[in-house]
Write a protein that holds these residues in place. Structure first.
Motif, PDB file in Angstrom:
ATOM      1  N   MET A   1       0.835  -1.184   0.000  1.00  0.00           N
ATOM      2  CA  MET A   1       0.000   0.000   0.000  1.00  0.00           C
ATOM      3  C   MET A   1       0.882   1.250   0.000  1.00  0.00           C
ATOM      4  SD  MET A   1      -3.459   0.840   0.456  1.00  0.00           S
ATOM      5  CE  MET A   1      -3.974  -0.748   0.904  1.00  0.00           C
ATOM      6  N   LEU A   2       1.925   1.208   0.785  1.00  0.00           N
ATOM      7  CA  LEU A   2       2.839   2.350   0.829  1.00  0.00           C
ATOM      8  C   LEU A   2       3.515   2.542  -0.528  1.00  0.00           C
ATOM      9  CD1 LEU A   2       4.074   4.572   2.521  1.00  0.00           C
ATOM     10  CD2 LEU A   2       5.799   2.954   3.289  1.00  0.00           C
ATOM     11  N   HIS A   3       3.797   1.449  -1.197  1.00  0.00           N
ATOM     12  CA  HIS A   3       4.419   1.517  -2.521  1.00  0.00           C
ATOM     13  C   HIS A   3       3.521   2.277  -3.499  1.00  0.00           C
ATOM     14  CE1 HIS A   3       6.561   0.309  -6.101  1.00  0.00           C
ATOM     15  NE2 HIS A   3       5.416  -0.124  -6.602  1.00  0.00           N
ATOM     16  N   TYR A   4       2.240   1.974  -3.502  1.00  0.00           N
ATOM     17  CA  TYR A   4       1.304   2.656  -4.391  1.00  0.00           C
ATOM     18  C   TYR A   4       1.184   4.140  -4.042  1.00  0.00           C
ATOM     19  CZ  TYR A   4      -0.066  -1.915  -6.081  1.00  0.00           C
ATOM     20  OH  TYR A   4      -0.059  -3.169  -6.622  1.00  0.00           O
ATOM     21  N   ALA A   5       1.221   4.458  -2.762  1.00  0.00           N
ATOM     22  CA  ALA A   5       1.171   5.864  -2.355  1.00  0.00           C
ATOM     23  C   ALA A   5       2.387   6.611  -2.889  1.00  0.00           C
ATOM     24  CB  ALA A   5       1.101   5.970  -0.839  1.00  0.00           C
ATOM     25  N   LEU A   6       3.550   5.997  -2.805  1.00  0.00           N
ATOM     26  CA  LEU A   6       4.759   6.636  -3.315  1.00  0.00           C
ATOM     27  C   LEU A   6       4.729   6.767  -4.840  1.00  0.00           C
ATOM     28  CD1 LEU A   6       7.465   5.007  -1.039  1.00  0.00           C
ATOM     29  CD2 LEU A   6       6.573   7.325  -0.936  1.00  0.00           C
ATOM     30  N   VAL A   7       4.179   5.761  -5.511  1.00  0.00           N
ATOM     31  CA  VAL A   7       4.068   5.831  -6.974  1.00  0.00           C
ATOM     32  C   VAL A   7       3.172   6.998  -7.382  1.00  0.00           C
ATOM     33  CG1 VAL A   7       3.117   4.659  -9.004  1.00  0.00           C
ATOM     34  CG2 VAL A   7       4.559   3.394  -7.390  1.00  0.00           C
ATOM     35  N   PHE A   8       2.029   7.146  -6.733  1.00  0.00           N
ATOM     36  CA  PHE A   8       1.135   8.257  -7.062  1.00  0.00           C
ATOM     37  C   PHE A   8       1.764   9.592  -6.697  1.00  0.00           C
ATOM     38  CE2 PHE A   8      -2.269   5.095  -7.423  1.00  0.00           C
ATOM     39  CZ  PHE A   8      -2.870   5.562  -8.579  1.00  0.00           C
ATOM     40  N   LEU A   9       2.568   9.636  -5.643  1.00  0.00           N
ATOM     41  CA  LEU A   9       3.261  10.868  -5.284  1.00  0.00           C
ATOM     42  C   LEU A   9       4.261  11.257  -6.374  1.00  0.00           C
ATOM     43  CD1 LEU A   9       3.797  13.092  -3.227  1.00  0.00           C
ATOM     44  CD2 LEU A   9       5.519  11.590  -2.206  1.00  0.00           C
ATOM     45  N   VAL A  10       4.991  10.294  -6.876  1.00  0.00           N
ATOM     46  CA  VAL A  10       5.946  10.566  -7.958  1.00  0.00           C
ATOM     47  C   VAL A  10       5.205  11.020  -9.221  1.00  0.00           C
ATOM     48  CG1 VAL A  10       7.630   9.486  -9.501  1.00  0.00           C
ATOM     49  CG2 VAL A  10       7.734   9.042  -7.046  1.00  0.00           C
ATOM     50  N   ILE A  11       4.098  10.367  -9.529  1.00  0.00           N
ATOM     51  CA  ILE A  11       3.293  10.783 -10.686  1.00  0.00           C
ATOM     52  C   ILE A  11       2.815  12.223 -10.509  1.00  0.00           C
ATOM     53  CG2 ILE A  11       1.102  10.410 -11.885  1.00  0.00           C
ATOM     54  CD1 ILE A  11       1.538   7.392 -11.390  1.00  0.00           C
ATOM     55  N   ALA A  12       2.398  12.569  -9.308  1.00  0.00           N
ATOM     56  CA  ALA A  12       1.931  13.930  -9.043  1.00  0.00           C
ATOM     57  C   ALA A  12       3.060  14.938  -9.228  1.00  0.00           C
ATOM     58  CB  ALA A  12       1.365  14.029  -7.631  1.00  0.00           C
ATOM     59  N   ILE A  13       4.240  14.608  -8.747  1.00  0.00           N
ATOM     60  CA  ILE A  13       5.374  15.527  -8.885  1.00  0.00           C
ATOM     61  C   ILE A  13       5.749  15.708 -10.351  1.00  0.00           C
ATOM     62  CG2 ILE A  13       7.842  15.804  -8.388  1.00  0.00           C
ATOM     63  CD1 ILE A  13       7.254  14.486  -5.655  1.00  0.00           C
ATOM     64  N   ILE A  14       5.800  14.613 -11.089  1.00  0.00           N
ATOM     65  CA  ILE A  14       6.146  14.698 -12.513  1.00  0.00           C
ATOM     66  C   ILE A  14       5.082  15.481 -13.273  1.00  0.00           C
ATOM     67  CG2 ILE A  14       6.439  13.338 -14.607  1.00  0.00           C
ATOM     68  CD1 ILE A  14       7.755  11.178 -12.845  1.00  0.00           C
ATOM     69  N   ALA A  15       3.816  15.236 -12.979  1.00  0.00           N
ATOM     70  CA  ALA A  15       2.736  15.963 -13.658  1.00  0.00           C
ATOM     71  C   ALA A  15       2.796  17.453 -13.326  1.00  0.00           C
ATOM     72  CB  ALA A  15       1.384  15.373 -13.264  1.00  0.00           C
ATOM     73  N   ALA A  16       3.136  17.768 -12.087  1.00  0.00           N
ATOM     74  CA  ALA A  16       3.233  19.181 -11.702  1.00  0.00           C
ATOM     75  C   ALA A  16       4.385  19.869 -12.420  1.00  0.00           C
ATOM     76  CB  ALA A  16       3.408  19.289 -10.191  1.00  0.00           C
ATOM     77  N   VAL A  17       5.495  19.169 -12.589  1.00  0.00           N
ATOM     78  CA  VAL A  17       6.642  19.752 -13.294  1.00  0.00           C
ATOM     79  C   VAL A  17       6.286  20.075 -14.742  1.00  0.00           C
ATOM     80  CG1 VAL A  17       8.948  19.210 -14.187  1.00  0.00           C
ATOM     81  CG2 VAL A  17       8.399  18.735 -11.800  1.00  0.00           C
ATOM     82  N   PHE A  18       5.518  19.196 -15.372  1.00  0.00           N
ATOM     83  CA  PHE A  18       5.138  19.403 -16.766  1.00  0.00           C
ATOM     84  C   PHE A  18       3.907  20.297 -16.924  1.00  0.00           C
ATOM     85  CE2 PHE A  18       7.534  15.359 -17.428  1.00  0.00           C
ATOM     86  CZ  PHE A  18       8.541  15.926 -18.206  1.00  0.00           C
ATOM     87  N   GLY A  19       3.325  20.759 -15.823  1.00  0.00           N
ATOM     88  CA  GLY A  19       2.238  21.719 -15.897  1.00  0.00           C
ATOM     89  C   GLY A  19       0.838  21.134 -15.959  1.00  0.00           C
ATOM     90  N   PHE A  20       0.690  19.862 -15.681  1.00  0.00           N
ATOM     91  CA  PHE A  20      -0.633  19.239 -15.671  1.00  0.00           C
ATOM     92  C   PHE A  20      -1.206  19.328 -14.252  1.00  0.00           C
ATOM     93  CE2 PHE A  20       1.658  16.956 -19.080  1.00  0.00           C
ATOM     94  CZ  PHE A  20       0.860  17.321 -20.139  1.00  0.00           C
TER      95      PHE A  20
END
Length: 52
Positions: A1-20
């Motif tokens: 469960m913690l792994h999935y939380a970290l994956v979504f956190l990384v996705i959020a950071i990458i999406a924020a960097v690209f402006g989504f």
């Protein structure tokens, strides 16, 4: 469960960097929910283990 939380956190950071912003917000929200679920399950498991 913690792994999935970290994956979504990384996705959020990458999406924020690209402006989504919408995708970043949604992924961050999912990460928060999964992390809270992980914490609740960890505390329950700890107390069940302590009472044995």
């Amino acid at each position: 469960m913690l792994h999935y939380a970290l994956v979504f956190l990384v996705i959020a950071i990458i999406a924020a960097v690209f402006g989504f912003g919408g995708i970043a917000g949604a992924a961050a929200g999912i990460a928060k929910i999964l992390f809270v679920i992980f914490l609740v399950l960890a505390v329950v498991a700890f107390f069940r283990r302590a009472t044995r």
